[in-house]
Structures are given as C-alpha cells and as structure tokens.
Design a protein around this motif. Structure first.
Motif, PDB file in Angstrom:
ATOM      1  N   ALA A 242       5.829  -2.274  -5.333  1.00 51.70           N
ATOM      2  CA  ALA A 242       4.536  -2.490  -4.677  1.00 51.70           C
ATOM      3  C   ALA A 242       3.960  -3.846  -5.058  1.00 51.70           C
TER       4      ALA A 242
ATOM      5  N   TYR B 205       0.842  -1.201   0.000  1.00 48.20           N
ATOM      6  CA  TYR B 205       0.000   0.000   0.000  1.00 48.20           C
ATOM      7  C   TYR B 205       0.875   1.249   0.000  1.00 48.20           C
TER       8      TYR B 205
ATOM      9  N   GLU C 226       1.868   6.501  -7.002  1.00 44.81           N
ATOM     10  CA  GLU C 226       0.827   7.446  -7.439  1.00 44.81           C
ATOM     11  C   GLU C 226       1.311   8.888  -7.342  1.00 44.81           C
TER      12      GLU C 226
ATOM     13  N   TYR D 130     -10.046   0.728 -11.591  1.00 46.31           N
ATOM     14  CA  TYR D 130      -8.595   0.557 -11.709  1.00 46.31           C
ATOM     15  C   TYR D 130      -8.206   0.187 -13.140  1.00 46.31           C
TER      16      TYR D 130
ATOM     17  N   ALA E  87       6.020   1.293  -8.285  1.00 47.57           N
ATOM     18  CA  ALA E  87       4.903   0.405  -8.619  1.00 47.57           C
ATOM     19  C   ALA E  87       5.374  -1.043  -8.727  1.00 47.57           C
TER      20      ALA E  87
ATOM     21  N   LEU F 156      -2.089  -0.025 -11.425  1.00 46.37           N
ATOM     22  CA  LEU F 156      -1.253   1.175 -11.391  1.00 46.37           C
ATOM     23  C   LEU F 156       0.043   0.946 -12.156  1.00 46.37           C
TER      24      LEU F 156
ATOM     25  N   ALA G 120      -2.669  -2.116  -7.275  1.00 49.46           N
ATOM     26  CA  ALA G 120      -1.235  -1.890  -7.502  1.00 49.46           C
ATOM     27  C   ALA G 120      -0.819  -2.406  -8.876  1.00 49.46           C
TER      28      ALA G 120
ATOM     29  N   ALA H  76       2.635   1.630  -3.376  1.00 54.16           N
ATOM     30  CA  ALA H  76       1.698   2.042  -4.424  1.00 54.16           C
ATOM     31  C   ALA H  76       1.349   3.521  -4.272  1.00 54.16           C
TER      32      ALA H  76
END
Length: 333
Positions: free
Chosen positions: A74, A49, A56, A126, A71, A92, A89, A52
């Motif tokens: 993550a 978390y 972001e 997502y 990323a 992402l 994740a 990620a």
C-alpha cells in the motif's frame, strides 16, 4: 463476498464498512489486493486504499505476515502522495511493524508523519493508534504536545475556540492528546481542561431537540438552490443565501456530526421538483417537517454523496476542484 471488477472509491468504502462481518474476510482481503495489482479498480490511484484496506482486514484477524505484506505494498502504491490517506497507510504499516516486534522500523516509518499532526485530518488518530500498538504512549504524548503547541502558536492571541468547528485541527489534537494522557494516568493540565470544555460544548450542541436532523444534510446543487430560493426566499436561513454559504453550512454540519461520533456520513442531493412532489398538493415545501421527510426519503435511497472525500480527491459539491481547495476550508470559515 465477491469482488466486482472496476471497483470505485465508494465501493471500497462500502467494503470497509462490511468486510469484517463477511463470511471470509481474509478472502476479501486477498481479492482486494489482487484487484489493486491486476488493475481491477475504476481509478488506479485507489490501489493504495485497496491494499491498506486488505492490510487492516488481515491485521484484525491476527494474520500479521499478510497484513505486513499488504501494508508495504500500500505504501509503495501511494508513492509520493502526501495526503491523509497515504499518511494513514504509513501509520498502518508502522502499527503492524510494532506488532511484529520491529519497533525501530516502526518508529522510522512514523517520524516523517509528524508534520501531518498539525494539518487538518485524521493523522493524530493514525499516529496515536500506531504508537499505542507499540506501547509508546509517552512518545505519542510528546509528539501531540509539540504539534498542539505549534497549532496554538499559529492562532496567536485569538480567543479560545467556541466550538469544535472553530478549533479545527486543534480540536482533534486536543482530543487525541487528552485520551493519551488519560491512558498514562497523568493529571489534567490546561490543555486537557480545554479539551473537556470543547467536548462539553460539542455534546450540548449534539443534544438539540429531536426533529428532522436529516434536513441539515440536504444538498442543493447550484442551479437547484437558485430555483429553491427563488420560490421560497425564506429558505436562505436554513440553507444559505447563495451556493457558497450553502456549502459552508453543510461542511460545518458534517464536521460537527463527525465530532459527535457519527460515521458513514453522506450529503443528500435534492431537487426542487423532488421536494414539491414529496410535499404534494397539501404540503408546504417550506415547512421543516416536510423538508425533513423529503431528506429522510433520500437518506433511504442510493443517490447519496459519501463524505468526506480525500483531500486530493474531487470535492463532494461537484465543483470539479480538489476537496482541499474547495469545501474543506469552508468548515473553518
């Protein structure tokens, strides 16, 4: 924005809400990544978390190399976890891969997420955001349509959902597909019409008369609810006749508010002594205005329970069970 030691999930959520406005968001991202790797988290399972979130932040500032690095770490940190947070994740990572021109790798990262589209959670958003970043709206429309048809087939001959809560994951799929088709300039089909009807019903429900909406998010732990109903039996109507009904009411209301666009939601743990103390000698704790005022006081304090938890995280109600095994299904009961 200094990062403290032993960060909790709640701390990370607070950082998510405030980091982009920090004086040095990229510094926050670097500190989050360092905290995840140096064991400065209260729960080591939050490493994915934190990483990620760092990705972001870096992505939002156009630092794609750093975003890609965070990323990838993550996804590694989540390992074999198969919940929505891990799926987020991976999506992402795919989004950043698209933005760095590595389209084939991005699609390969997204393909395993397709089963998540039919499960309760944020996977449609997502995956849709990742495909939109890669200008793959037609792929998104194809995947969302396939998932939507699967969910509809699972409903069998059930009547059309009467609300977003009744629709469950179907509602989120309809919304995401509807928006994707709008971006593509496609004409409405019957699924788009259903999305419009559900959104209209949700908007009408959200437009209820102003009063004491915070009262709807008062949470009475089991022992407190029993004391509350013993003193004021009529309160079984707004709060439920037992703890199971009470938790189902709250979960459904939280889902409704989310569908209406509310973010940063939390339940407000109350106590009978706190309510009677707030009411004072002249107030009636059974009066909705009094309960609303008490809820508003709690909403201004720090003793709140953020919602929603992760599917595999501890349930917000304090039962000790995982959210997916406890209150998550109550929104669909």
């Amino acid at each position: 924005m200094p990062i403290k030691a032993d960060l909790t999930s709640a701390d990370l959520t607070e950082i998510r809400q405030s980091a982009l406005g920090a004086a040095d968001p990229l510094g926050v991202a670097a500190e989050l990544a360092e905290a995840a790797e140096a064991g400065k988290l209260a729960d080591k399972d939050d490493a994915g978390y934190a990483l990620a979130l760092a990705a972001e932040i870096a992505e939002s500032r156009g630092k794609l190399d750093a975003a890609l690095r965070y990323a990838e770490r993550a996804v590694e940190a989540f390992g074999t976890r198969d919940d929505n947070q891990a799926a987020g994740a991976k999506a992402l990572l795919a989004r950043v891969l698209f933005r760095t021109g590595r389209d084939d790798e991005a699609i390969a990262a997204l393909e395993p997420l397709r089963p998540f589209l039919t499960q309760y959670g944020d996977a449609p958003a997502y995956v849709g955001a990742a495909l939109a970043a890669g200008r793959r709206d037609r792929v998104a429309e194809e995947w969302l349509t396939e998932a939507l048809n699967e969910v509809l087939a699972g409903r069998g001959d059930a009547a059309e959902p009467s609300s977003a809560e009744d629709a469950g994951q179907l509602f989120f799929l309809l919304q995401q597909r509807h928006r994707t088709r709008h971006a593509l300039g496609l004409q409405h089909d019957h699924h788009d019409n259903l999305a419009d009807r559900l959104e209209t019903r949700l908007a009408n429900a959200a437009a209820r008369p102003a009063g004491t909406p915070a009262d709807d998010l008062l949470f009475w732990p089991k022992a407190e609810l029993e004391k509350l109903l013993e003193k004021w039996p009529a309160l079984s109507e707004p709060y439920g006749a037992n703890w199971d009904e009470h938790r189902a009411h709250l979960e459904k209301e939280l889902v409704r508010l989310t569908g209406a666009g509310r973010t940063g939601l939390a339940v407000l743990p109350g106590t009978v002594s706190g309510l009677t103390g707030f009411a004072g000698a002249d107030g009636d704790p059974a009066d909705p205005q009094v309960r609303g005022g008490y809820a508003n006081r709690l909403a201004g304090g720090t003793n709140q329970i953020p919602w929603p938890p992760e599917r595999n995280g501890a349930c917000w109600c304090g039962s000790g069970l995982k959210y997916k095994k406890c209150c998550l299904p109550r929104s669909r009961s």
